[in-house]
Scaffold this motif. Structure first.
Motif, PDB file in Angstrom:
ATOM      1  N   ALA A 142     -33.085  36.817 -11.734  1.00  0.00           N
ATOM      2  CA  ALA A 142     -33.047  36.228 -13.070  1.00  0.00           C
ATOM      3  C   ALA A 142     -31.670  36.385 -13.707  1.00  0.00           C
ATOM      4  CB  ALA A 142     -34.154  36.837 -13.933  1.00  0.00           C
ATOM      5  N   ALA A 143     -31.628  36.485 -15.034  1.00  0.00           N
ATOM      6  CA  ALA A 143     -30.356  36.465 -15.764  1.00  0.00           C
ATOM      7  C   ALA A 143     -29.782  37.849 -15.999  1.00  0.00           C
ATOM      8  CB  ALA A 143     -30.551  35.741 -17.101  1.00  0.00           C
ATOM      9  N   CYS A 144     -30.158  38.813 -15.174  1.00  0.00           N
ATOM     10  CA  CYS A 144     -29.597  40.155 -15.302  1.00  0.00           C
ATOM     11  C   CYS A 144     -28.096  40.114 -15.030  1.00  0.00           C
ATOM     12  CB  CYS A 144     -30.271  41.100 -14.318  1.00  0.00           C
ATOM     13  SG  CYS A 144     -29.652  42.796 -14.420  1.00  0.00           S
ATOM     14  N   PRO A 145     -27.275  40.675 -15.906  1.00  0.00           N
ATOM     15  CA  PRO A 145     -25.825  40.624 -15.703  1.00  0.00           C
ATOM     16  C   PRO A 145     -25.355  41.278 -14.403  1.00  0.00           C
ATOM     17  CG  PRO A 145     -26.328  41.259 -17.961  1.00  0.00           C
ATOM     18  CD  PRO A 145     -27.627  41.279 -17.219  1.00  0.00           C
ATOM     19  N   LEU A 146     -26.151  42.184 -13.843  1.00  0.00           N
ATOM     20  CA  LEU A 146     -25.730  42.862 -12.619  1.00  0.00           C
ATOM     21  C   LEU A 146     -25.476  41.882 -11.476  1.00  0.00           C
ATOM     22  CD1 LEU A 146     -27.925  46.105 -12.317  1.00  0.00           C
ATOM     23  CD2 LEU A 146     -25.493  45.943 -12.827  1.00  0.00           C
ATOM     24  N   ASN A 147     -26.251  40.805 -11.411  1.00  0.00           N
ATOM     25  CA  ASN A 147     -26.039  39.878 -10.291  1.00  0.00           C
ATOM     26  C   ASN A 147     -24.944  38.854 -10.564  1.00  0.00           C
ATOM     27  OD1 ASN A 147     -27.141  37.331 -11.354  1.00  0.00           O
ATOM     28  ND2 ASN A 147     -29.176  38.241 -11.159  1.00  0.00           N
ATOM     29  N   GLU A 148     -24.341  38.927 -11.761  1.00  0.00           N
ATOM     30  CA  GLU A 148     -23.200  38.076 -12.122  1.00  0.00           C
ATOM     31  C   GLU A 148     -23.479  36.593 -11.895  1.00  0.00           C
ATOM     32  OE1 GLU A 148     -20.162  39.945  -9.705  1.00  0.00           O
ATOM     33  OE2 GLU A 148     -19.470  41.114 -11.438  1.00  0.00           O
ATOM     34  N   GLY A 149     -24.708  36.188 -12.156  1.00  0.00           N
ATOM     35  CA  GLY A 149     -25.064  34.774 -12.025  1.00  0.00           C
ATOM     36  C   GLY A 149     -25.422  34.330 -10.631  1.00  0.00           C
ATOM     37  N   LYS A 150     -25.397  35.251  -9.661  1.00  0.00           N
ATOM     38  CA  LYS A 150     -25.695  34.855  -8.278  1.00  0.00           C
ATOM     39  C   LYS A 150     -27.143  34.428  -8.111  1.00  0.00           C
ATOM     40  CE  LYS A 150     -22.315  38.124  -6.281  1.00  0.00           C
ATOM     41  NZ  LYS A 150     -21.974  38.824  -7.531  1.00  0.00           N
ATOM     42  N   GLY A 151     -28.067  35.071  -8.854  1.00  0.00           N
ATOM     43  CA  GLY A 151     -29.466  34.682  -8.755  1.00  0.00           C
ATOM     44  C   GLY A 151     -29.688  33.270  -9.248  1.00  0.00           C
ATOM     45  N   PRO A 152     -29.428  32.990 -10.533  1.00  0.00           N
ATOM     46  CA  PRO A 152     -29.606  31.621 -11.024  1.00  0.00           C
ATOM     47  C   PRO A 152     -28.804  30.579 -10.244  1.00  0.00           C
ATOM     48  CG  PRO A 152     -29.398  33.148 -12.864  1.00  0.00           C
ATOM     49  CD  PRO A 152     -29.108  33.932 -11.617  1.00  0.00           C
ATOM     50  N   ALA A 153     -27.582  30.924  -9.831  1.00  0.00           N
ATOM     51  CA  ALA A 153     -26.741  29.947  -9.127  1.00  0.00           C
ATOM     52  C   ALA A 153     -27.356  29.489  -7.812  1.00  0.00           C
ATOM     53  CB  ALA A 153     -25.355  30.534  -8.873  1.00  0.00           C
ATOM     54  N   SER A 154     -28.204  30.319  -7.197  1.00  0.00           N
ATOM     55  CA  SER A 154     -28.845  29.922  -5.942  1.00  0.00           C
ATOM     56  C   SER A 154     -29.819  28.761  -6.138  1.00  0.00           C
ATOM     57  CB  SER A 154     -29.573  31.116  -5.304  1.00  0.00           C
ATOM     58  OG  SER A 154     -28.653  31.970  -4.643  1.00  0.00           O
ATOM     59  N   ALA A 155     -30.171  28.472  -7.382  1.00  0.00           N
ATOM     60  CA  ALA A 155     -31.052  27.324  -7.667  1.00  0.00           C
ATOM     61  C   ALA A 155     -30.254  26.065  -7.979  1.00  0.00           C
ATOM     62  CB  ALA A 155     -31.981  27.657  -8.829  1.00  0.00           C
ATOM     63  N   SER A 156     -28.940  26.105  -7.818  1.00  0.00           N
ATOM     64  CA  SER A 156     -28.111  24.950  -8.184  1.00  0.00           C
ATOM     65  C   SER A 156     -28.476  23.699  -7.404  1.00  0.00           C
ATOM     66  CB  SER A 156     -26.626  25.285  -7.982  1.00  0.00           C
ATOM     67  OG  SER A 156     -26.182  26.216  -8.938  1.00  0.00           O
ATOM     68  N   SER A 157     -28.670  23.832  -6.097  1.00  0.00           N
ATOM     69  CA  SER A 157     -29.007  22.648  -5.293  1.00  0.00           C
ATOM     70  C   SER A 157     -30.374  22.101  -5.678  1.00  0.00           C
ATOM     71  CB  SER A 157     -28.971  22.989  -3.801  1.00  0.00           C
ATOM     72  OG  SER A 157     -29.856  24.054  -3.494  1.00  0.00           O
ATOM     73  N   LEU A 158     -31.288  22.985  -6.065  1.00  0.00           N
ATOM     74  CA  LEU A 158     -32.615  22.536  -6.504  1.00  0.00           C
ATOM     75  C   LEU A 158     -32.522  21.785  -7.828  1.00  0.00           C
ATOM     76  CD1 LEU A 158     -35.679  22.430  -6.403  1.00  0.00           C
ATOM     77  CD2 LEU A 158     -35.735  24.791  -7.273  1.00  0.00           C
ATOM     78  N   LEU A 159     -31.779  22.327  -8.783  1.00  0.00           N
ATOM     79  CA  LEU A 159     -31.630  21.654 -10.070  1.00  0.00           C
ATOM     80  C   LEU A 159     -30.929  20.314  -9.898  1.00  0.00           C
ATOM     81  CD1 LEU A 159     -31.873  21.495 -13.098  1.00  0.00           C
ATOM     82  CD2 LEU A 159     -29.838  22.949 -13.310  1.00  0.00           C
ATOM     83  N   ASN A 160     -29.923  20.275  -9.053  1.00  0.00           N
ATOM     84  CA  ASN A 160     -29.208  19.019  -8.804  1.00  0.00           C
ATOM     85  C   ASN A 160     -30.154  17.962  -8.240  1.00  0.00           C
ATOM     86  OD1 ASN A 160     -26.463  17.709  -8.730  1.00  0.00           O
ATOM     87  ND2 ASN A 160     -27.040  17.463  -6.587  1.00  0.00           N
ATOM     88  N   ARG A 161     -31.027  18.373  -7.313  1.00  0.00           N
ATOM     89  CA  ARG A 161     -31.987  17.436  -6.731  1.00  0.00           C
ATOM     90  C   ARG A 161     -33.006  16.962  -7.775  1.00  0.00           C
ATOM     91  NH1 ARG A 161     -33.558  15.635  -1.621  1.00  0.00           N
ATOM     92  NH2 ARG A 161     -31.384  16.168  -1.219  1.00  0.00           N
ATOM     93  N   ILE A 162     -33.443  17.861  -8.618  1.00  0.00           N
ATOM     94  CA  ILE A 162     -34.397  17.500  -9.672  1.00  0.00           C
ATOM     95  C   ILE A 162     -33.802  16.429 -10.583  1.00  0.00           C
ATOM     96  CG2 ILE A 162     -35.454  18.369 -11.801  1.00  0.00           C
ATOM     97  CD1 ILE A 162     -36.038  20.977 -10.257  1.00  0.00           C
ATOM     98  N   ILE A 163     -32.541  16.624 -10.989  1.00  0.00           N
ATOM     99  CA  ILE A 163     -31.888  15.658 -11.877  1.00  0.00           C
ATOM    100  C   ILE A 163     -31.706  14.314 -11.176  1.00  0.00           C
ATOM    101  CG2 ILE A 163     -29.764  15.154 -13.152  1.00  0.00           C
ATOM    102  CD1 ILE A 163     -29.451  18.213 -13.501  1.00  0.00           C
ATOM    103  N   ASP A 164     -31.215  14.351  -9.946  1.00  0.00           N
ATOM    104  CA  ASP A 164     -30.973  13.098  -9.213  1.00  0.00           C
ATOM    105  C   ASP A 164     -32.278  12.353  -8.948  1.00  0.00           C
ATOM    106  OD1 ASP A 164     -28.304  13.672  -9.226  1.00  0.00           O
ATOM    107  OD2 ASP A 164     -28.190  14.274  -7.114  1.00  0.00           O
ATOM    108  N   ASP A 165     -33.330  13.096  -8.562  1.00  0.00           N
ATOM    109  CA  ASP A 165     -34.622  12.451  -8.307  1.00  0.00           C
ATOM    110  C   ASP A 165     -35.170  11.816  -9.580  1.00  0.00           C
ATOM    111  OD1 ASP A 165     -34.547  13.174  -5.665  1.00  0.00           O
ATOM    112  OD2 ASP A 165     -36.038  14.776  -5.813  1.00  0.00           O
ATOM    113  N   ALA A 166     -35.009  12.506 -10.698  1.00  0.00           N
ATOM    114  CA  ALA A 166     -35.502  11.961 -11.968  1.00  0.00           C
ATOM    115  C   ALA A 166     -34.759  10.685 -12.331  1.00  0.00           C
ATOM    116  CB  ALA A 166     -35.353  12.997 -13.079  1.00  0.00           C
ATOM    117  N   ASP A 167     -33.441  10.716 -12.233  1.00  0.00           N
ATOM    118  CA  ASP A 167     -32.660   9.521 -12.573  1.00  0.00           C
ATOM    119  C   ASP A 167     -33.019   8.345 -11.666  1.00  0.00           C
ATOM    120  OD1 ASP A 167     -31.387  10.798 -14.645  1.00  0.00           O
ATOM    121  OD2 ASP A 167     -29.610  11.331 -13.482  1.00  0.00           O
ATOM    122  N   SER A 168     -33.236   8.647 -10.378  1.00  0.00           N
ATOM    123  CA  SER A 168     -33.605   7.582  -9.433  1.00  0.00           C
ATOM    124  C   SER A 168     -34.977   7.012  -9.767  1.00  0.00           C
ATOM    125  CB  SER A 168     -33.605   8.144  -8.005  1.00  0.00           C
ATOM    126  OG  SER A 168     -34.044   7.175  -7.085  1.00  0.00           O
TER     127      SER A 168
END
Length: 604
Positions: free
Chosen positions: A470-496
């Motif tokens: 999650a958004a714990c500062p210890l992981n310096e954003g590595k946790g949320p950033a691992s969902a980047s490809s998923l979020l990108n796909r969600i946005i692209d699929d929605a627009d399509s």
């Protein structure tokens, strides 16, 4: 801002800065008051802002000793652009104070604002602030809640790039705090403060919540429903639902490995053979053997309850948005290659097909989908390793938090038959017993743990999920950033889908970690809070709320006759909010064109 006309903040903001936002935004009043708490004393200043050639003027006034006192602060264009310090220069009657380029009074600079909005953190006033939430509003204007990682300071900043006023400053160690008072009502989407008492009450109402990620879906299954999700907010006039984007965790499953069961059962069996179990210990052994007889050979697989959970979610989705699932429309479903996810997809899609036979459903799984359905970056894998320094801190937290003595003595009648590592066994016993809820066996062992033990064990297990994903500062954003490809796909699929019109729903079935990371990256309400003190991790984030078995995020898209698109978010089928500057209608319907661009900016 029109440089030839002096205006107060509360006129200039809506007239000029907000011209591109929704007409649904509330009009801002003509006057405001800064209620200052200065070193224990209260002072009320009337304040207005004006501008000339990008130089900002703050004019103040106050009635003191039966006399009207007034003055001015002057902030340069350079300060408005990039200043990182807050001025604490006290107001002096009749004085015009030209602040240095590195200081601002009552606002943050545009660069600080953008950093907070785009990156979720900023450096201001010699401290690092992180965006906690946007629950609070002044009228229809969001307030960015920024929490210091270095002390207890909190700021609520008006969500406007040109004039990001600090609406409230609290817990400032310098002793200077304030709150703006105006006719705009300050409201919150829901109670944002979670306390120990809040959590204890919830665990008391349903101890199964203490299972965290093993908490069975709170609305039950298709055959055995438990209540219904709350009614949602009606759509703005003229808007109808046209498309659903969904990510769901697999349903209830058996424990991940057979060793999880064996680690608990073997010491019990050894103690039983040496007449070393109490009556409670014998009851635990008997019931866990029943559980093991069903789970053996099926570790990690979906239970029948898990399949029923997805059938129930699918049926409620259809009932709530029947107009989306019309003849000729197509549903696209994708699943992780892990069997429990494929089975969850099959249960969900099977229920949809049964309810709407004419619906075309295209369901797939495969290794090429794993780059977004369930992705963990190499950096996050390295951070999660057992030899990382934070893991030692987690173990110390457990040593100081967990007290296994009472349970050990209530299960084992003699000290010589107890497991050597009592804390490890205590946690394993807790997990196995709490996993019973994910089956249809109807077994119960409620008397093993006390309310205090449920609370402390839950905190210890919640700890690692928060730190890694999650958004714990210890992981310096590595946790949320691992969902980047998923979020990108969600946005692209929605627009399509929105441009094509054939696909009415995109369904994705994966895992708890992927969903947790996605919710944090998107900054969904309650899923992206930042906390630096491990003693307060449980107050920032609760796994049983975020990702129980069959947890899901649904994005419901609406469109009007002019083609304007709004999106509403359902987390575990309940309406929720997202931290964003996008225009919002009826409190929970977000402008998709603006929001999608902002979400793209969060992708790492």
């Amino acid at each position: 801002m029109n440089s030839s006309i002096k205006r107060s903040l509360l006129i200039s903001v809506p007239a000029l800065f907000m011209s591109l936002l929704s007409v649904a935004q509330t009009a801002i009043p003509d006057s405001m008051t800064y209620v200052y708490k200065l070193y224990g004393q209260t002072r009320k200043y009337t304040v207005s802002f004006s501008e000339k050639n990008d130089t900002l003027y703050l004019d103040w006034g106050i009635m003191r000793n039966m006399k009207w006192q007034s003055g001015r602060y002057v902030m340069s264009p350079e300060a408005r652009t990039g200043a990182t310090l807050l001025s604490y220069l006290q107001p002096v009657d009749g004085n015009t104070a030209a602040l240095p380029e590195e200081e601002l009074f009552g606002i943050v600079s545009r660069s600080v604002y953008k950093s907070l909005k785009n990156d979720g953190k900023c450096r201001f006033d010699s401290r690092t602030f992180r965006l906690a939430d946007t629950r609070r509003h002044a009228g229809s204007f969001r307030l960015l809640h920024a929490v210091s990682a270095d002390d207890d300071t909190e700021m609520w900043i008006l969500d406007n790039e040109d004039l990001p006023v600090i609406w409230s400053m609290q817990n400032n160690p310098c002793g200077v705090n304030w709150q703006i008072s105006s006719s705009l009502p300050v409201s919150e989407a829901q109670i944002s403060v979670v306390t120990d008492e809040t959590i204890r009450k919830e665990l008391g109402e349903n101890p199964m919540r203490a299972g965290g990620i093993y908490f069975a879906y709170p609305y039950g299954s298709m055959d055995y429903p438990i209540g219904i999700p709350a009614m949602g907010t009606p759509a703005p006039e003229g808007y109808t639902p046209v498309y659903i984007s969904h990510y769901g965790r697999h349903g209830s499953r058996y424990m991940m490995n057979e060793s999880d069961y064996i680690k608990v059962l073997e010491p019990l069996e050894n103690a039983a053979s040496a007449s070393g179990l109490t009556p409670l210990g014998n009851e635990i052994l008997r019931k866990l053997n029943i559980l093991w007889s069903e789970a053996e050979g099926s570790a990690g697989e979906l239970t029948e309850l898990g399949a029923g959970q997805h059938r129930g979610i699918a049926q409620r989705m259809y009932n709530n948005f029947t107009s989306i699932f019309t003849s000729g429309k197509r549903v696209e479903a994708k699943a992780s290659t892990v069997l429990r996810c494929v089975m969850s997809m099959n249960a969900f899609c099977g229920q949809l097909q049964k309810t709407a036979p004419s619906l075309s459903i295209d369901a797939k799984s495969g290794n090429r989908l794993m780059s977004y359905i369930s992705y963990t970056s190499p950096e996050l894998r390295a951070f999660s390793a057992e030899d990382m320094p934070w893991q030692a801190d987690a173990r110390r937290f457990e040593q100081t938090t967990l007290r296994p003595e009472r349970v050990m003595s209530s299960v084992f009648s003699r000290a010589d038959v107890r497991p050597e590592d009592e804390i490890s066994y205590y946690k394993a016993l807790f997990r196995v017993i709490l996993s019973i809820q994910d089956t249809d066996l109807g077994l119960s062992l409620p008397s093993v743990f006390t309310p205090d033990e449920y609370f402390s064990l839950w905190k210890a297990l919640n700890y690692r999920m928060y730190v890694i994903n999650a958004a714990c500062p210890l992981n310096e954003g590595k946790g949320p950033a691992s969902a980047s490809s998923l979020l990108n796909r969600i946005i692209d699929d929605a627009d399509s889908a929105l441009s094509g019109g054939e696909v009415c729903a995109s369904l994705r079935f994966g895992h708890d970690t992927a969903l947790i990371r996605l919710l944090a990256l998107m900054r969904i309400e309650g899923c992206a809070r930042v906390e630096t003190a491990d003693s307060r991790y449980h107050l920032a984030w609760q796994d049983y709320r975020v990702s129980p078995m069959a947890a899901n995020l649904q994005m419901i898209f609406y469109r009007n006759s002019e083609g304007h698109v709004l999106v509403r978010f359902l987390h575990n089928e309940n309406e929720t909010h997202i931290a964003t500057s996008a225009p919002v209608y009826n409190g929970v319907y977000y402008d998709w064109d603006v929001l999608s661009k902002e979400l793209k900016s969060r992708i790492k």
